[in-house]
Design a protein around this motif. Structure first.
Motif, short mmCIF file in Angstrom:
data_model
loop_
_atom_site.label_atom_id
_atom_site.label_comp_id
_atom_site.label_asym_id
_atom_site.label_seq_id
_atom_site.Cartn_x
_atom_site.Cartn_y
_atom_site.Cartn_z
N GLU A 25 -40.81 -68.48 -50.87
CA GLU A 25 -41.28 -67.50 -51.87
C GLU A 25 -42.64 -66.94 -51.49
OE1 GLU A 25 -39.47 -66.11 -54.19
OE2 GLU A 25 -37.84 -67.39 -53.47
N ARG A 26 -43.50 -67.75 -50.96
CA ARG A 26 -44.84 -67.29 -50.56
C ARG A 26 -44.74 -66.26 -49.45
NH1 ARG A 26 -48.51 -69.44 -46.83
NH2 ARG A 26 -47.12 -71.19 -46.48
N VAL A 31 -44.71 -60.45 -47.74
CA VAL A 31 -44.02 -59.31 -47.11
C VAL A 31 -43.86 -58.19 -48.13
CG1 VAL A 31 -41.84 -58.51 -46.10
CG2 VAL A 31 -42.85 -60.67 -45.33
N ALA A 32 -43.47 -58.52 -49.36
CA ALA A 32 -43.28 -57.52 -50.41
C ALA A 32 -44.59 -56.79 -50.74
CB ALA A 32 -42.70 -58.16 -51.67
N ARG A 33 -45.70 -57.51 -50.68
CA ARG A 33 -47.01 -56.90 -50.95
C ARG A 33 -47.56 -56.13 -49.75
NH1 ARG A 33 -47.94 -62.20 -53.09
NH2 ARG A 33 -49.10 -62.68 -51.19
N MET A 36 -47.75 -58.99 -44.86
CA MET A 36 -47.14 -59.52 -43.65
C MET A 36 -46.01 -58.60 -43.22
SD MET A 36 -46.78 -63.61 -44.42
CE MET A 36 -45.89 -63.87 -42.90
N VAL A 37 -45.81 -58.55 -41.92
CA VAL A 37 -44.71 -57.78 -41.35
C VAL A 37 -43.43 -58.61 -41.50
CG1 VAL A 37 -43.82 -56.84 -39.18
CG2 VAL A 37 -46.25 -56.66 -39.71
N PRO A 38 -42.31 -57.98 -41.87
CA PRO A 38 -41.05 -58.73 -41.97
C PRO A 38 -40.67 -59.37 -40.63
CG PRO A 38 -40.81 -56.54 -42.92
CD PRO A 38 -42.13 -56.57 -42.22
N LEU A 39 -40.17 -60.57 -40.70
CA LEU A 39 -39.76 -61.31 -39.50
C LEU A 39 -38.74 -60.54 -38.69
CD1 LEU A 39 -39.79 -63.82 -37.73
CD2 LEU A 39 -38.15 -64.86 -39.30
#
Length: 95
Positions: A25-26, A31-33, A36-39
């Motif tokens: 979830e973290r 990623v949603a915010r 972070m770049v999506p994996l």
């Protein structure tokens, strides 16, 4: 350190659902915010640069670490900044 994937199976794909719930979830929230770049984007870039089998993916200290067993039999570890997606380093593992 968050282990995202350790898969000896051919064609395995990283599955964020395999993370412990709090970590999962973290990472998803970051990623949603846009923190972070999506994996998926990181993996696509890594495999474009070094085709082969992804054998391990970790998120450690703000960096994605991707290990790829290349078609040439060499294992390379690619380090990416998790915020920008920029490739930081490539190490060759010599046995």
């Amino acid at each position: 350190c968050i282990l995202l994937l350790l898969s000896p199976a051919p064609g395995a794909v990283a599955d964020p659902a395999s993370l412990p719930p709090a970590d999962h979830e973290r990472v998803r929230a970051a990623v949603a915010r846009g923190e972070m770049v999506p994996l998926e984007r990181i993996l696509a870039d890594a495999q474009k640069r070094y085709p082969g089998k992804v054998v391990e993916v970790e998120l450690e200290g703000g960096e994605y670490e991707i290990e790829i067993l290349g078609e040439d039999g060499v294992i390379r570890e690619l380090e990416y900044d998790s915020r920008s997606g920029r490739l930081l380093d490539v190490e060759i593992e010599i046995e």
